[in-house]
Design a protein around this motif. Structure first.
Motif, short mmCIF file in Angstrom:
data_model
loop_
_atom_site.label_atom_id
_atom_site.label_comp_id
_atom_site.label_asym_id
_atom_site.label_seq_id
_atom_site.Cartn_x
_atom_site.Cartn_y
_atom_site.Cartn_z
N LYS A 11 -8.25 13.96 8.57
CA LYS A 11 -7.15 14.72 7.98
C LYS A 11 -5.98 13.82 7.61
N TYR A 12 -5.71 12.87 8.42
CA TYR A 12 -4.55 12.00 8.22
C TYR A 12 -4.94 10.60 7.75
N ARG A 13 -6.20 10.46 7.32
CA ARG A 13 -6.66 9.12 6.95
C ARG A 13 -5.88 8.56 5.77
N GLY A 14 -5.59 9.40 4.77
CA GLY A 14 -4.85 8.91 3.61
C GLY A 14 -3.47 8.39 3.99
N ILE A 15 -2.79 9.15 4.87
CA ILE A 15 -1.45 8.72 5.29
C ILE A 15 -1.54 7.43 6.09
N LEU A 16 -2.51 7.35 7.00
CA LEU A 16 -2.65 6.15 7.82
C LEU A 16 -2.94 4.92 6.97
N ILE A 17 -3.84 5.09 5.97
CA ILE A 17 -4.17 3.95 5.10
C ILE A 17 -2.95 3.55 4.27
N SER A 18 -2.22 4.55 3.77
CA SER A 18 -1.03 4.25 2.96
C SER A 18 0.02 3.52 3.78
N VAL A 19 0.23 4.00 4.98
CA VAL A 19 1.22 3.34 5.84
C VAL A 19 0.78 1.92 6.18
N ALA A 20 -0.54 1.76 6.47
CA ALA A 20 -1.05 0.43 6.79
C ALA A 20 -0.89 -0.52 5.60
N LEU A 21 -1.21 -0.02 4.40
CA LEU A 21 -1.04 -0.86 3.21
C LEU A 21 0.43 -1.21 2.98
N PHE A 22 1.28 -0.22 3.22
CA PHE A 22 2.71 -0.46 3.06
C PHE A 22 3.20 -1.56 4.01
N LEU A 23 2.76 -1.46 5.26
CA LEU A 23 3.15 -2.48 6.24
C LEU A 23 2.57 -3.84 5.88
N SER A 209 7.82 -3.11 -6.36
CA SER A 209 7.12 -2.14 -7.20
C SER A 209 5.97 -1.48 -6.44
N LEU A 210 5.19 -2.32 -5.77
CA LEU A 210 4.07 -1.77 -5.00
C LEU A 210 4.57 -0.90 -3.85
N ALA A 211 5.68 -1.31 -3.20
CA ALA A 211 6.22 -0.51 -2.10
C ALA A 211 6.69 0.85 -2.59
N VAL A 212 7.34 0.88 -3.76
CA VAL A 212 7.79 2.16 -4.32
C VAL A 212 6.60 3.04 -4.64
N MET A 213 5.56 2.46 -5.21
CA MET A 213 4.36 3.23 -5.53
C MET A 213 3.73 3.79 -4.26
N ASN A 214 3.68 2.94 -3.23
CA ASN A 214 3.09 3.39 -1.96
C ASN A 214 3.93 4.51 -1.35
N PHE A 215 5.27 4.35 -1.43
CA PHE A 215 6.16 5.39 -0.88
C PHE A 215 5.97 6.71 -1.61
N LEU A 216 5.87 6.64 -2.93
CA LEU A 216 5.65 7.87 -3.69
C LEU A 216 4.34 8.53 -3.31
#
Length: 732
Positions: A11-23, A209-216
Motif C-alpha cells: 500500500k505504501y510502496r510508492g511513497i517509500l520508494i519516492s522517499v528513498a529516491l528523494f533521500l 529539479s529532480l527533488a521538485v519532481m519527486n516532491f510533486l
C-alpha cells in the motif's frame, strides 16, 4: 502477521520508494557538492599562489635593480639582499610545488598549504616555459647570493659586482617572459576553477529539479491517499447512520488521530450534554470533563487499540474509562456530575483497523446504588469487627476503659478550651494532651483494642508535629480536634454496642452480689490486671523478643478507682519501657549467656496502711547511659562539656523529660518520649517517690512508693509521703 505486513508494504510502496529516491538524490547531490567544492577550494589556492608567483618574479627583478643601485650603501644593500633571498627561495619552492605537488608556504608566507600538481595542458606548458627561463635566472641569482654573503656590510668585491651585474642582466632578459608564463598559469587555473563551478551549478540545478519532481510525486500520492480515506469514512458513515439513530447509548467513531467522526447517536447529546461533537478531538472532550492525567492515560489506551499487533481482548481490562466521574458544564455556568462508562471496540475495513467505536452509558444511578450497598456492607463489617473485638475483652475491663476514655476526652477538651495568652502556653497544651493520649493508647493496647491504639498513635503523630512547630497557634489544633471528635464518635458506638450485647448484663448493677465484699474485690481485681500479660506478650512479639511476666500482689490492695487507674497507667508505661528498652532479643541474650526468654517482675506490696510500693524489674541490659548522653548531645540543649560532667543521676533525670527517648525510631511502643514523663507526672500528682536501680547487662528496677487511697467509704488514712523525688543506684 506476515500477510498484514506485506499488504501494508504494498500500500505504501510508492511513497517509500519516492522517499528513498528523494533521500538518495539529496545525498548524491550533497556529496558531489562537497567534492566539487573542495576541488574549487584547492583551485582557489592554486590561483592565489600563481598570482603570488607573478608578484615574486617582479619583486626579484626590482630587488636586483635596487641592489645594483645601492652598491655604495651597505645598509640598503643588505636589506635588498635579504629580500632577494626570501623572494628567490619562495618562488622556487612554489614553482616546484606546481610541477610536482606538495606543501608550500601560503599567501602570507607563514602557514603551510598543500598544493596539487598542475595537470591541465595549458598550465603544464606555462610551467615548462617558466622552468626553462628560471634555470639560468636562478643560477645567476644563486652565484650572486653565494658571492655576496661573506662580504655583507663591506665594500663589494670585484667578483660580487660581476655576479650582481650578471644577475641584473638575467632579470632584464627573463623577467617579462617569466611574468607572461605566470600569467598563462594563472589564467589556466582560473579557467579550470570556472569549469568546475559551472559543473557544480549544473549538478545543483539537476538535483533541485529532480527533488521538485519527486516532491510533486509524493504530494500527489498523499492527496490520492487522503481522497481514498475520505471515501472510506463516507462509506462507514452511511452504513452506521441507521444504527446511530436507534441505539440507547452514546455512540460514535474516532480515528487514529482521536478525532470524532461526523456521525453519532442521538443519545450522545443527552449523555454528554448538548454540544457539537463532529470533528472534535476526543482528547479535548475528555479534558473538559476529567483530569488531564486521566485524559492522557485514556489516549495511550486508545492508541493501543489502533495497534494491530496487540490483541483487543488482552487490553480490555486496562480501559481507564470503564467507570469515571465527570463534571459536565451547564448553560447556567454550573457543573453536572455524572458517572459514565466508556467502552471501546475496534472497527475494521478491509482487515485493517480504521476506527474505534466508542460507547458511552450514563451509569450514575447504578453507581449510586452500588455505593449505598458498599457503605452498608462496610458499616456492617465494621460493626461485626467491632463486636468480635469486644467479645475478646472482659466486659468489666471494657466498661472501665470506656469510662476512662470519656474522662480522658473531657480532660483534653478542657485543655483545648483553656485560653492561652503566650506561644509557650499554646505549646504546653500539646505536651499535656500528648501525655493524656499516650496513657489512653497504653490502656487500649493492653486490652488489644487495635482501632483505639491506632487512632491514638495517629493523634500522637499530629501532636509531635505541633510540639516541634516553631510558630504554633491555636488554629493549629483544629486537625487534632477533628481527630478527637472522630475518636469520641467511635467510642460512643462501642458504648452503644456493649449495652446491646447480652453478656454485659452479667456485670450490670442488677446482677446478684456475693456475700463477701473481699471476694468481690479480689475477683474484680484479678480480671482487671490479668490483661497485662497479653499486653506484654503482644508487644514482645512486635519487637522480636521473648518475655515472661511474673506479677504478684496486684489484687491485694483495695484502691479508689482513680488511684487504681493511675496505677495501671504507671504499670503499662513501665512494662512497655522494660520490653522495648530493657529486654534484649533472644540472639543478644544468647550471646550474653542469658536465658533466651527475658523476665519482668511486677510486684505490688503494702508497706503500711497508708503506703504501698510498686516494683517493676527486668533482667535485661540495664540503663544505657552512653545512649542517654548521645541523645542529650543530639538535642543541642547542652554542650558536650556540660553533659560529660553529669553524673548518672543527672542523666537519669533526662528519661523523665517530655520528648526525650533513646529509641532509634518512632513506633507504636516507643520513640515519643512521653511514657516515662507520664509516669513521673502520676507520681508527682500522688506525691510519691521513684527509686531506680540498674546494673549494665544485668537488670533495671523501678521502685515507686505511692500513698494508698482507698474507696470513698473506706478512707480513714491520709497519704504519708510529702513531695516527690527519685533516686538512682547504678552498680555497673
Amino acid at each position: 502477521m506476515s500477510t498484514s505486513f506485506q499488504f501494508n508494504y504494498g500500500k505504501y510502496r510508492g511513497i517509500l520508494i519516492s522517499v528513498a529516491l528523494f533521500l538518495l538524490l539529496d545525498a548524491s547531490v550533497l556529496l558531489l557538492n562537497f567534492y566539487v567544492s573542495f576541488e574549487i577550494a584547492d583551485d582557489a589556492v592554486g590561483v592565489n599562489l600563481a598570482g603570488r608567483q607573478r608578484m615574486l618574479s617582479q619583486r626579484m627583478a626590482k630587488t636586483l635593480f635596487v641592489l645594483d643601485s645601492s652598491r655604495g650603501d651597505p645598509a640598503a644593500f643588505q636589506t635588498a639582499y635579504e629580500e632577494l633571498l626570501f623572494s628567490k627561495t619562495l618562488f622556487d619552492e612554489t614553482l616546484q610545488a606546481f610541477v610536482q605537488g606538495g606543501s608550500v608556504r601560503g599567501g602570507a608566507g607563514k602557514e603551510t598549504v598543500i598544493l596539487e600538481a598542475v595537470t591541465n595542458r595549458a598550465g603544464r606548458d606555462a610551467l615548462h616555459n617558466t622552468a626553462q627561463l628560471w634555470r639560468p635566472y636562478k643560477s645567476a641569482v644563486d652565484d650572486f647570493v653565494a658571492s655576496a654573503a661573506p662580504s655583507l656590510g663591506q665594500p663589494l668585491t670585484a667578483d660580487t659586482e660581476n655576479a650582481l651585474s650578471a644577475a641584473v642582466a638575467m632579470a632584464r632578459l627573463h623577467n617579462l617572459s617569466i611574468l607572461a608564463s605566470m600569467n598563462d598559469l594563472t589564467l589556466s587555473l582560473e579557467q579550470v576553477a570556472a569549469s568546475k563551478a559551472k559543473r557544480l551549478r549544473l549538478i545543483q540545478t539537476i538535483g533541485i529539479s529532480l527533488a521538485v519532481m519527486n516532491f510533486l510525486f509524493i504530494l500527489l500520492h498523499f492527496v490520492r491517499q487522503l481522497r481514498d480515506s475520505d471515501a472510506v469514512i463516507e462509506k462507514a458513515r452511511r452504513e452506521t447512520m441507521e444504527i446511530l439513530e436507534t441505539v440507547n447509548e452514546g455512540l460514535f467513531l474516532i480515528d487514529n488521530k482521536l478525532m470524532i467522526g461526523e456521525q453519532h447517536s442521538a443519545k450522545l447529546a443527552e449523555v454528554l450534554g448538548n454540544q457539537t461533537f463532529a470533528g472534535k478531538s476526543f482528547l479535548t472532550l475528555l479534558e473538559n470533563m476529567i483530569s488531564e492525567k486521566d485524559a492522557e492515560t485514556a489516549r495511550g489506551f486508545i492508541e493501543l487499540l489502533f495497534d494491530p499487533k496487540i490483541k483487543e481482548k488482552l487490553i480490555g481490562d486496562l480501559n481507564p474509562l470503564s467507570l469515571v466521574e465527570v463534571n459536565i458544564a451547564q448553560v447556567n455556568g454550573g457543573f453536572l456530575t455524572k458517572h459514565l462508562q466508556f467502552s471501546f471496540a475496534r472497527a475494521y475495513q478491509e482487515r485493517e483497523i480504521s476506527h474505534v467505536l466508542v460507547t458511552v452509558q450514563d451509569v450514575s444511578e447504578r453507581v449510586k446504588l452500588a455505593r449505598e450497598l458498599s457503605e452498608s456492607r462496610k458499616h456492617n463489617e465494621s460493626q461485626l469487627e467491632m463486636i468480635t473485638g469486644l467479645l475478646h475483652t472482659h466486659p468489666e475491663l471494657l466498661k472501665e476503659f470506656i469510662d476512662n476514655s470519656f474522662q480522658c476526652f473531657n480532660r483534653i477538651n478542657g485543655i483545648l478550651r483553656q485560653p492561652a495568652k503566650t506561644a509557650q502556653a499554646v505549646r504546653d497544651k500539646a505536651v499535656t494532651i500528648f501525655r493524656e493520649i499516650h496513657n489512653f493508647k497504653g490502656e487500649a493496647a493492653s486490652l488489644k483494642l487495635a482501632f483505639f491504639e491506632n487512632a491514638a498513635h495517629s493523634m500522637e503523630d499530629t501532636l509531635a508535629q505541633l510540639r516541634s512547630k516553631p510558630d504554633i497557634s491555636g488554629n493549629d489544633y483544629l486537625g487534632l480536634a477533628v481527630q478527637l471528635e472522630n475518636l469520641i464518635s467511635y467510642t460512643q458506638q462501642v458504648q452503644q454496642l456493649t449495652e446491646k450485647l447480652g453478656q454485659f448484663s452479667l456485670v450490670s448493677n442488677k446482677a446478684p452480689r456475693p456475700a463477701s465484699t473481699q471476694n468481690i474485690t479480689g475477683s474484680r481485681r484479678n480480671d482487671g490486671w490479668d490483661h497485662l500479660n497479653d499486653f506484654v506478650q503482644n508487644m514482645a512479639l512486635r519487637n522480636g523478643k521473648q518475655v515472661r511476666l511474673v506479677a504478684s500482689g496486684l489484687s491485694e490492695i483495695n484502691l479508689a478507682p482513680e488511684c487504681e487507674q493511675q496505677l495501671k497507667e504507671i504499670c503499662i508505661q513501665l512494662l512497655r519501657n522494660a520490653v522495648v528498652h530493657g529486654i534484649e532479643t533472644p540472639h543478644e541474650r544468647e550471646l550474653s549467656e542469658k536465658p533466651m526468654v527475658g523476665r519482668i517482675d511486677l510486684r505490688l506490696a503494702k508497706l503500711s496502711d497508708a503506703e504501698m510500693e510498686l516494683t517493676i524489674s527486668d533482667d535485661g541490659k540495664g540503663l544505657d547511659y552512653v545512649a542517654i548522653r548521645e541523645k542529650a548531645l543530639a538535642t543541642g540543649k547542652w554542650s558536650e562539656q556540660e553533659i560529660e560532667s553529669w553524673s548518672n543521676k543527672q542523666l537519669l533525670g533526662l528519661i523523665f523529660q517530655a520528648g526525650f527517648s533513646t529509641a532509634a525510631e518512632v513506633t507504636k511502643d516507643a520513640g515519643r518520649g512521653i511514657g516515662m514523663e507520664a509516669v513521673m507526672q502520676h507520681v508527682i500528682s500522688q506525691r510519691g517517690k521513684i527509686n531506680v536501680a540498674s546494673r549494665a547487662g544485668e537488670f533495671c528496677r523501678f521502685i515507686i512508693s505511692l500513698p494508698i487511697i482507698p474507696p470513698v467509704n473506706e478512707q480513714t488514712l491520709s497519704p504519708v509521703s510529702q513531695g516527690s523525688a527519685y533516686a538512682v543506684t547504678d552498680d555497673c
